[in-house]
Scaffold this motif. Structure first.
Motif, mmCIF file in Angstrom:
data_model
loop_
_atom_site.group_PDB
_atom_site.id
_atom_site.type_symbol
_atom_site.label_atom_id
_atom_site.label_comp_id
_atom_site.label_asym_id
_atom_site.label_seq_id
_atom_site.Cartn_x
_atom_site.Cartn_y
_atom_site.Cartn_z
ATOM 1 N N GLU A 90 0.866 -1.185 0.000
ATOM 2 C CA GLU A 90 0.000 0.000 0.000
ATOM 3 C C GLU A 90 0.900 1.232 0.000
ATOM 4 O OE1 GLU A 90 -2.784 -0.180 3.286
ATOM 5 O OE2 GLU A 90 -3.897 -1.782 2.293
ATOM 6 N N ARG A 94 1.316 11.787 1.670
ATOM 7 C CA ARG A 94 0.907 12.758 2.702
ATOM 8 C C ARG A 94 1.339 14.160 2.315
ATOM 9 N NH1 ARG A 94 -0.193 9.987 7.440
ATOM 10 N NH2 ARG A 94 0.611 7.868 7.546
ATOM 11 N N GLY A 99 -2.944 11.528 11.481
ATOM 12 C CA GLY A 99 -3.013 10.089 11.727
ATOM 13 C C GLY A 99 -1.719 9.510 12.256
ATOM 14 N N SER A 100 -1.310 8.387 11.648
ATOM 15 C CA SER A 100 -0.166 7.639 12.195
ATOM 16 C C SER A 100 1.141 8.429 12.091
ATOM 17 C CB SER A 100 -0.035 6.285 11.507
ATOM 18 O OG SER A 100 0.376 6.434 10.176
ATOM 19 N N ASP A 175 -3.998 13.361 3.225
ATOM 20 C CA ASP A 175 -3.242 12.146 2.886
ATOM 21 C C ASP A 175 -4.178 11.147 2.225
ATOM 22 O OD1 ASP A 175 -4.649 10.905 5.020
ATOM 23 O OD2 ASP A 175 -3.053 11.349 6.432
ATOM 24 N N LYS A 177 -4.309 6.772 0.423
ATOM 25 C CA LYS A 177 -3.660 5.478 0.170
ATOM 26 C C LYS A 177 -3.986 4.996 -1.240
ATOM 27 C CE LYS A 177 -5.751 1.858 0.970
ATOM 28 N NZ LYS A 177 -6.511 0.947 0.096
ATOM 29 N N ASP A 196 -12.983 6.819 2.292
ATOM 30 C CA ASP A 196 -12.486 5.721 3.135
ATOM 31 C C ASP A 196 -10.963 5.688 3.126
ATOM 32 O OD1 ASP A 196 -14.932 4.723 3.871
ATOM 33 O OD2 ASP A 196 -14.665 2.758 2.934
ATOM 34 N N SER A 197 -10.366 6.133 2.031
ATOM 35 C CA SER A 197 -8.917 5.960 1.875
ATOM 36 C C SER A 197 -8.169 7.293 1.781
ATOM 37 C CB SER A 197 -8.637 5.121 0.626
ATOM 38 O OG SER A 197 -9.110 5.779 -0.522
ATOM 39 N N CYS A 198 -8.892 8.404 1.964
ATOM 40 C CA CYS A 198 -8.263 9.739 1.943
ATOM 41 C C CYS A 198 -8.625 10.479 3.223
ATOM 42 C CB CYS A 198 -8.858 10.612 0.833
ATOM 43 S SG CYS A 198 -8.694 10.012 -0.829
ATOM 44 N N ARG A 199 -7.776 11.392 3.633
ATOM 45 C CA ARG A 199 -8.216 12.408 4.608
ATOM 46 C C ARG A 199 -8.487 13.687 3.832
ATOM 47 N NH1 ARG A 199 -4.570 9.812 8.330
ATOM 48 N NH2 ARG A 199 -5.840 9.043 10.059
ATOM 49 N N ARG A 215 -13.881 6.751 12.522
ATOM 50 C CA ARG A 215 -12.817 6.254 13.399
ATOM 51 C C ARG A 215 -12.871 6.934 14.770
ATOM 52 N NH1 ARG A 215 -9.331 7.512 8.863
ATOM 53 N NH2 ARG A 215 -8.789 5.651 7.682
HETATM 54 N N1 UDP Z 1 -5.319 4.302 4.831
HETATM 55 C C1 UDP Z 1 -6.146 3.402 4.180
HETATM 56 N N2 UDP Z 1 -6.054 2.069 4.493
HETATM 57 C C2 UDP Z 1 -5.195 1.591 5.415
HETATM 58 C C3 UDP Z 1 -4.364 2.510 6.094
HETATM 59 C C4 UDP Z 1 -4.448 3.854 5.766
HETATM 60 O O1 UDP Z 1 -6.931 3.789 3.310
HETATM 61 O O2 UDP Z 1 -5.170 0.371 5.636
HETATM 62 C C5 UDP Z 1 -5.390 5.740 4.490
HETATM 63 C C6 UDP Z 1 -6.047 6.564 5.595
HETATM 64 O O3 UDP Z 1 -7.420 6.722 5.344
HETATM 65 C C7 UDP Z 1 -5.333 7.886 5.482
HETATM 66 C C8 UDP Z 1 -3.933 7.508 4.968
HETATM 67 O O4 UDP Z 1 -4.066 6.232 4.383
HETATM 68 O O5 UDP Z 1 -5.957 8.710 4.516
HETATM 69 C C9 UDP Z 1 -2.875 7.493 6.054
HETATM 70 O O6 UDP Z 1 -3.315 6.706 7.115
HETATM 71 P P1 UDP Z 1 -2.462 6.605 8.473
HETATM 72 O O7 UDP Z 1 -1.162 5.968 8.195
HETATM 73 O O8 UDP Z 1 -2.436 7.942 9.116
HETATM 74 O O9 UDP Z 1 -3.227 5.549 9.297
HETATM 75 P P2 UDP Z 1 -4.523 5.677 10.229
HETATM 76 O O10 UDP Z 1 -4.108 6.539 11.373
HETATM 77 O O11 UDP Z 1 -5.588 6.277 9.371
HETATM 78 O O12 UDP Z 1 -4.770 4.257 10.536
#
Ligand code: UDP
Length: 237
Positions: A90, A94, A99-100, A175, A177, A196-199, A215
Motif C-alpha cells: 500500500e 501525505r 493520523g499515524s 493524505d 492510500k 475511506d482511503s483519503c483524509r 474512526r
Molecule cells: N489508509 C487506508 N487504508 C489503510 C491505512 C491507511 O486507506 O489500511 C489511508 C487513511 O485513510 C489515510 C492515509 O491512508 O488517509 C494514512 O493513514 P495513516 O497511516 O495515518 O493511518 P490511520 O491513522 O488512518 O490508521
C-alpha cells in the motif's frame, strides 16, 4: 457483463469473476471498519458514494494519462475493472501531518509538510500492515526496483492532480492510500480512491470530511461523504 462466483470479500468491497477472465466486478458495501477491523459499523449509502467518487476520480486520472483499472461503472454499487495482479504494497501519500505520521513523530495534526511524503506498507492483516521501504519490498520479492520507481512517480503525479482537484472544491487533501497492480506488464492503479482511503478537510471550517468521522466517533459520516460526492460531481459529474 454478468457476475459469476465471488472471488474475494474484503471489509468494504466484494470481488466477482465475470465471463472474461481479464476483468472482474467490484461491489461496494456500506460496511465500515477501523483499527484493524476491531471497530465495525455501517455508513449509510457509503458503497454508492464511494463507487461514484472513485469512478469519477479514476476517469479524470485516465484523461490525464494515468492508467487505472476502471473500465465502466455498471450501476450504483458495481464497477467493471481490469483484473490486476496486485502488488502486496500500500502506498500512502501525505501533504499534511495527520493520523499515524503525527502520532509516530509527535507532530501536531494539520502541520503542512514541506514536500509530499511517500510511505510503503506491506499489505498483511495478520501483521497489521507494517511499514516497509523499497529495500524490504525488493528483498522480499514483492516488487522490482523498476516497479517501485514507477509506483512512486505515478503516486506523486496522482497527488498533484488530486490536490488541484480537491483544492478547486474547497477541500484539503491531507493524505491518501493507493494500491497498484500489474496488467499487460504495466503498472496500473487499482482499488479505490474515496473518503475511506483519503483524509479530506474543509478548507474553511477545517472539518473532517472522511473516515476519521467514523474512526473518531465524530458523527455525521454519511453526510460528510455525501457532501464530498456533491462537490466532486459539480466539477466532474
Ligand atoms: N489508509 C487506508 N487504508 C489503510 C491505512 C491507511 O486507506 O489500511 C489511508 C487513511 O485513510 C489515510 C492515509 O491512508 O488517509 C494514512 O493513514 P495513516 O497511516 O495515518 O493511518 P490511520 O491513522 O488512518 O490508521
Amino acid at each position: 457483463m454478468e457476475k459469476r462466483e465471488k472471488l474475494y470479500e474484503g471489509k468494504a468491497k466484494q470481488i466477482f469473476a465475470v465471463d472474461d477472465e481479464r476483468y472482474y466486478i467490484m461491489t461496494y458495501k456500506d460496511e465500515a471498519t477501523a483499527f484493524d477491523g476491531t471497530k465495525k459499523g455501517i455508513i449509510e449509502n457509503k458503497g454508492i458514494v464511494n463507487n461514484r467518487i472513485s469512478c469519477l476520480l479514476f476517469k479524470m486520472l485516465e484523461e490525464k494519462g494515468i492508467e487505472t483499472h476502471l473500465l465502466e461503472q455498471l450501476d450504483e454499487r458495481n464497477v467493471l475493472v481490469k483484473r490486476l495482479q496486485m502488488l502486496p504494497v500500500e502506498v500512502v501519500l501525505r501533504n499534511v501531518a495527520a493520523g499515524s505520521l503525527a502520532q509516530r513523530l509527535g507532530m501536531e495534526e494539520g502541520r503542512e509538510l514541506q514536500i509530499p511524503i511517500i510511505e510503503l506498507y506491506y499489505k498483511n492483516d495478520d501483521l497489521h500492515d507494517p511499514m516497509i521501504n523499497e529495500y524490504h519490498a525488493q528483498a522480499m520479492g514483492w516488487a522490482t526496483w523498476e516497479q517501485l520507481k514507477e509506483v512512486q512517480s505515478l503516486s506523486l503525479r496522482i497527488n498533484q492532480i488530486l490536490r488541484k482537484l480537491f483544492d478547486s472544491i474547497g477541500l484539503i487533501l491531507v493524505d491518501f492510500k493507493l494500491e497498484f497492480g500489474i496488467y499487460d506488464n504495466k503498472i496500473v492503479l487499482g482499488d479505490e480512491i474515496s473518503p475511506d482511503s483519503c483524509r479530506l478537510w474543509d478548507q474553511v471550517s477545517r472539518e473532517k470530511m472522511d473516515k476519521d468521522r467514523f474512526r473518531r466517533d465524530l458523527g455525521g459520516e454519511a453526510e460528510a461523504y455525501q457532501e464530498v460526492v456533491r462537490r466532486i460531481e459539480e466539477v466532474l459529474g
